[in-house]
Enzyme design. Structure first.
Site, PDB file in Angstrom:
ATOM      1  N   HIS A 270       0.847  -1.191   0.000  1.00 15.57           N
ATOM      2  CA  HIS A 270       0.000   0.000   0.000  1.00 15.57           C
ATOM      3  C   HIS A 270       0.881   1.239   0.000  1.00 15.57           C
ATOM      4  O   HIS A 270       1.966   1.231   0.562  1.00 15.57           O
ATOM      5  CB  HIS A 270      -0.894   0.023   1.256  1.00 15.57           C
ATOM      6  CG  HIS A 270      -2.077   0.915   1.108  1.00 15.57           C
ATOM      7  ND1 HIS A 270      -2.032   2.246   1.403  1.00 15.57           N
ATOM      8  CD2 HIS A 270      -3.327   0.652   0.662  1.00 15.57           C
ATOM      9  CE1 HIS A 270      -3.228   2.782   1.154  1.00 15.57           C
ATOM     10  NE2 HIS A 270      -4.028   1.844   0.701  1.00 15.57           N
ATOM     11  N   ASP A 327      -7.991  -5.154  -0.777  1.00 20.48           N
ATOM     12  CA  ASP A 327      -8.363  -5.938  -1.966  1.00 20.48           C
ATOM     13  C   ASP A 327      -8.013  -7.415  -1.861  1.00 20.48           C
ATOM     14  O   ASP A 327      -8.355  -8.188  -2.762  1.00 20.48           O
ATOM     15  CB  ASP A 327      -7.654  -5.342  -3.189  1.00 20.48           C
ATOM     16  CG  ASP A 327      -8.179  -3.950  -3.495  1.00 20.48           C
ATOM     17  OD1 ASP A 327      -7.359  -3.043  -3.699  1.00 20.48           O
ATOM     18  OD2 ASP A 327      -9.413  -3.779  -3.485  1.00 20.48           O
TER      19      ASP A 327
HETATM   20  C1  SDX Z   1      -5.908   0.394  -3.162  1.00 22.13           C
HETATM   21  O1  SDX Z   1      -4.183   4.765  -1.823  1.00 22.13           O
HETATM   22  C2  SDX Z   1      -5.210   4.157  -1.341  1.00 22.13           C
HETATM   23  O2  SDX Z   1      -5.749   4.479  -0.303  1.00 22.13           O
HETATM   24  C3  SDX Z   1      -5.739   3.032  -2.209  1.00 22.13           C
HETATM   25  C4  SDX Z   1      -6.802   2.144  -1.586  1.00 22.13           C
HETATM   26  C5  SDX Z   1      -8.095   2.879  -1.385  1.00 22.13           C
HETATM   27  O3  SDX Z   1      -8.890   2.464  -0.530  1.00 22.13           O
HETATM   28  O4  SDX Z   1      -8.372   3.821  -2.165  1.00 22.13           O
HETATM   29  O5  SDX Z   1      -6.340   1.631  -0.359  1.00 22.13           O
HETATM   30  C6  SDX Z   1      -7.120   0.971  -2.513  1.00 22.13           C
HETATM   31  O6  SDX Z   1      -5.580   0.801  -4.236  1.00 22.13           O
HETATM   32  C7  SDX Z   1      -5.108  -0.635  -2.413  1.00 22.13           C
HETATM   33  C8  SDX Z   1      -3.841  -1.103  -3.199  1.00 22.13           C
HETATM   34  C9  SDX Z   1      -4.312  -2.166  -4.198  1.00 22.13           C
HETATM   35  N1  SDX Z   1      -3.219  -2.518  -5.109  1.00 22.13           N
HETATM   36  C10 SDX Z   1      -2.656  -3.749  -5.042  1.00 22.13           C
HETATM   37  O7  SDX Z   1      -2.900  -4.582  -4.194  1.00 22.13           O
HETATM   38  C11 SDX Z   1      -1.672  -4.025  -6.173  1.00 22.13           C
HETATM   39  C12 SDX Z   1      -0.426  -4.707  -5.619  1.00 22.13           C
HETATM   40  N2  SDX Z   1       0.249  -3.727  -4.796  1.00 22.13           N
HETATM   41  C13 SDX Z   1       1.186  -2.890  -5.431  1.00 22.13           C
HETATM   42  O8  SDX Z   1       1.237  -2.766  -6.760  1.00 22.13           O
HETATM   43  C14 SDX Z   1       1.758  -1.824  -4.552  1.00 22.13           C
HETATM   44  O9  SDX Z   1       1.861  -2.283  -3.278  1.00 22.13           O
HETATM   45  C15 SDX Z   1       1.068  -0.493  -4.556  1.00 22.13           C
HETATM   46  C16 SDX Z   1       0.814   0.008  -5.945  1.00 22.13           C
HETATM   47  C17 SDX Z   1      -0.227  -0.566  -3.830  1.00 22.13           C
HETATM   48  C18 SDX Z   1       2.007   0.447  -3.886  1.00 22.13           C
HETATM   49  O10 SDX Z   1       3.190   0.396  -4.682  1.00 22.13           O
HETATM   50  P1  SDX Z   1       4.469   1.164  -4.232  1.00 22.13           P
HETATM   51  O11 SDX Z   1       4.120   2.570  -4.046  1.00 22.13           O
HETATM   52  O12 SDX Z   1       5.607   0.831  -5.118  1.00 22.13           O
HETATM   53  O13 SDX Z   1       4.713   0.502  -2.796  1.00 22.13           O
HETATM   54  P2  SDX Z   1       5.929   0.748  -1.938  1.00 22.13           P
HETATM   55  O14 SDX Z   1       6.602   2.040  -2.286  1.00 22.13           O
HETATM   56  O15 SDX Z   1       5.503   0.546  -0.532  1.00 22.13           O
HETATM   57  O16 SDX Z   1       6.895  -0.477  -2.384  1.00 22.13           O
HETATM   58  C19 SDX Z   1       8.019  -0.737  -1.599  1.00 22.13           C
HETATM   59  C20 SDX Z   1       8.718  -1.889  -2.270  1.00 22.13           C
HETATM   60  C21 SDX Z   1       9.006  -1.651  -3.749  1.00 22.13           C
HETATM   61  O17 SDX Z   1      10.197  -2.374  -4.036  1.00 22.13           O
HETATM   62  P3  SDX Z   1      11.596  -1.506  -4.145  1.00 22.13           P
HETATM   63  O18 SDX Z   1      11.386  -0.468  -5.203  1.00 22.13           O
HETATM   64  O19 SDX Z   1      11.811  -0.944  -2.758  1.00 22.13           O
HETATM   65  O20 SDX Z   1      12.624  -2.566  -4.530  1.00 22.13           O
HETATM   66  O21 SDX Z   1       7.868  -3.062  -2.227  1.00 22.13           O
HETATM   67  C22 SDX Z   1       7.642  -3.516  -3.529  1.00 22.13           C
HETATM   68  C23 SDX Z   1       7.893  -2.350  -4.466  1.00 22.13           C
HETATM   69  O22 SDX Z   1       8.300  -2.838  -5.734  1.00 22.13           O
HETATM   70  N3  SDX Z   1       6.231  -3.931  -3.584  1.00 22.13           N
HETATM   71  C24 SDX Z   1       5.811  -5.159  -3.865  1.00 22.13           C
HETATM   72  C25 SDX Z   1       4.422  -5.119  -3.757  1.00 22.13           C
HETATM   73  N4  SDX Z   1       4.036  -3.884  -3.420  1.00 22.13           N
HETATM   74  C26 SDX Z   1       5.159  -3.147  -3.315  1.00 22.13           C
HETATM   75  N5  SDX Z   1       6.491  -6.280  -4.204  1.00 22.13           N
HETATM   76  C27 SDX Z   1       5.725  -7.380  -4.438  1.00 22.13           C
HETATM   77  N6  SDX Z   1       4.365  -7.424  -4.346  1.00 22.13           N
HETATM   78  C28 SDX Z   1       3.685  -6.301  -4.016  1.00 22.13           C
HETATM   79  N7  SDX Z   1       2.357  -6.328  -3.938  1.00 22.13           N
END
Ligand code: SDX
Length: 392
Positions: A270, A327
């Site tokens: 998130h 989700d």
């Molecule tokens: C919603 O914003 C809100 O409030 C949204 C929401 C709402 O109610 O409106 O809560 C609803 O959108 C929830 C999120 C749903 N999306 C997913 O579940 C999709 C899978 N999750 C990701 O794609 C991701 O976690 C995000 C898009 C949600 C956030 O992505 P970020 O901003 O890259 O997350 P981060 O900065 O915390 O990531 C830190 C690290 C990164 O790696 P590095 O660059 O440090 O090497 O963690 C990794 C990311 O690549 N990472 C994941 C991951 N999510 C983040 N690796 C594997 N699997 C994942 N799901």
């Protein structure tokens, strides 16, 4: 602590908005709607109470709730011509594609609630959107399965009306199952609002130009559709189904950790929560209850619980503070109720419309509100002279 949202991408430009609606503490995993914790609202209130709370300052008393619910019920039908609009889509159109179109089209039917300078018209437009989203969502589903549209039945509750319009058919009487009705209502509450997420920020940005509320909500629907945002509930269930069995989980965990693999665990991580998403806890509890009471044993739920346990102990997920989000479990419940995965994000949009209109109203009512205009850090070429074609 007033909820102050300050976005600073690390350089000069900042865009901030103050809001009294929703407070999130991402590190502590706290979500409050006007001060009330989400788990208390999800387990003790109704979606109509939460809608009233977000649109006003306080929870309604019994008389206020009755009046609000009655007002919403007066707007549940849509213009008959809108039904023909659906028939312009291919039968296999994604329901979110249909919702983007038909919600935007509402602005061509309701001119008497598009004057955003009139608070009364703004509230009528808000009530119309909250009331019509279940009708439109049910119509999108009916159109996809080739069944006739059902008109709303305002003797039913908000979730009950939606369930009947979705799963009822003219040939039979539809009985709303109280367990499913309560689960639906709780899912709506868990999705109602969430501070300045991508789709809410889209609605605010669109609204800041003075665009009519129906067009602004259509913009929010488009943004929510993305798999990184609201589209994750559909992607999460598809991922769990693809994993299929607990013994295949390590393969997917490895892929999620592989920087060269674009695969991410859908329903995990998130932008704000670096702790457990409090909504995911309530969602998992509800999934347990619904599956138990329906007598459904869905192997996907076993995969989800096993995947969560493994990921929460894995160094990669622990270090990066990746936890299940709203989700991750919602699809298990929605699938048990009978929704196809293509409808999952439509249900998210249905519920989030309450938050979108509440945030839009809060912004428009601010006399100092100006058009949104994010800035950039320019990294392109410095100024240079034009080179004629024959010299290139
Ligand atoms: C919603 O914003 C809100 O409030 C949204 C929401 C709402 O109610 O409106 O809560 C609803 O959108 C929830 C999120 C749903 N999306 C997913 O579940 C999709 C899978 N999750 C990701 O794609 C991701 O976690 C995000 C898009 C949600 C956030 O992505 P970020 O901003 O890259 O997350 P981060 O900065 O915390 O990531 C830190 C690290 C990164 O790696 P590095 O660059 O440090 O090497 O963690 C990794 C990311 O690549 N990472 C994941 C991951 N999510 C983040 N690796 C594997 N699997 C994942 N799901």
């Amino acid at each position: 602590q007033r909820g102050v949202f300050t976005y600073d991408p690390g350089f000069t430009s900042t865009a901030s908005c103050e809001s009294k609606l929703t407070y999130i503490d991402g590190d502590a995993g706290v979500l409050l709607h006007r001060g009330y914790p989400i788990d208390q609202l999800a387990e003790q209130s109704t979606f109509m109470e939460v809608a009233y709370l977000l649109l006003n300052d306080e929870l309604p008393n019994a008389e206020e709730l009755d009046r609000f619910t009655y007002t919403i019920s007066r707007h549940t039908m849509v213009h008959e011509q809108l039904a023909t609009f659906f028939r312009g889509f291919r039968r296999d159109a994604h329901p979110m594609a249909i919702m983007c179109g038909v919600v935007g089209a509402l602005s061509s039917f309701y001119h008497d609630s598009t004057d955003i300078t009139d608070p009364r018209q703004r509230m009528i437009a808000s009530h119309r959107l909250i009331a019509k989203m279940p009708t439109l969502a049910a119509m999108a589903y009916k159109y996809s399965v080739g069944q006739p549209f059902l008109y709303p039945d305002n003797t039913l509750s908000y979730p009950g009306n939606f369930l009947r319009m979705t799963f009822g058919v003219p040939a039979e009487k539809y009985e709303v199952d109280p367990l499913i009705e309560q689960a639906m209502d709780r899912i709506f509450i868990l999705h109602a609002d969430h501070e300045q997420n991508a789709s809410t920020s889209t609605v605010r940005l669109a609204g800041s130009s003075g665009a009519n509320p129906f067009a602004c909500i259509a913009a929010g629907i488009a943004c929510l559709w993305g798999p990184a945002h609201g589209g994750a509930n559909e992607a999460a269930l598809n991922m769990l189904r693809e994993i299929g069995r607990p013994e295949r989980i390590p393969e997917y965990i490895a892929r999620a950790k592989d920087k060269d693999d674009p695969f991410r665990l859908m329903g995990f991580g998130h932008r704000v929560y670096k702790n457990y998403d409090p909504r995911a806890k309530v969602m998992q509890k509800t999934a347990n209850e619904v599956l138990d009471k329906l007598g459904v044993t869905d192997p996907v739920f076993d995969v989800a619980r096993e995947l969560e346990q493994i990921a929460l102990k894995d160094d990669y997920f622990v270090e990066k503070k990746l936890y299940p989000n709203v989700d991750f479990y919602s699809g298990v419940i929605l699938s048990a109720i009978g929704f196809p995965t293509s409808m999952f994000t439509v249900l998210f949009a249905l519920a989030r419309t309450v938050g979108w209109v509440a945030q839009w109203n809060e912004m428009i009512a601010d006399p100092d509100q100006k058009i949104g205009r994010p800035r950039q850090l320019y990294v392109g070429p410095t100024q240079r002279d034009y080179v004629p074609l024959d010299k290139r």
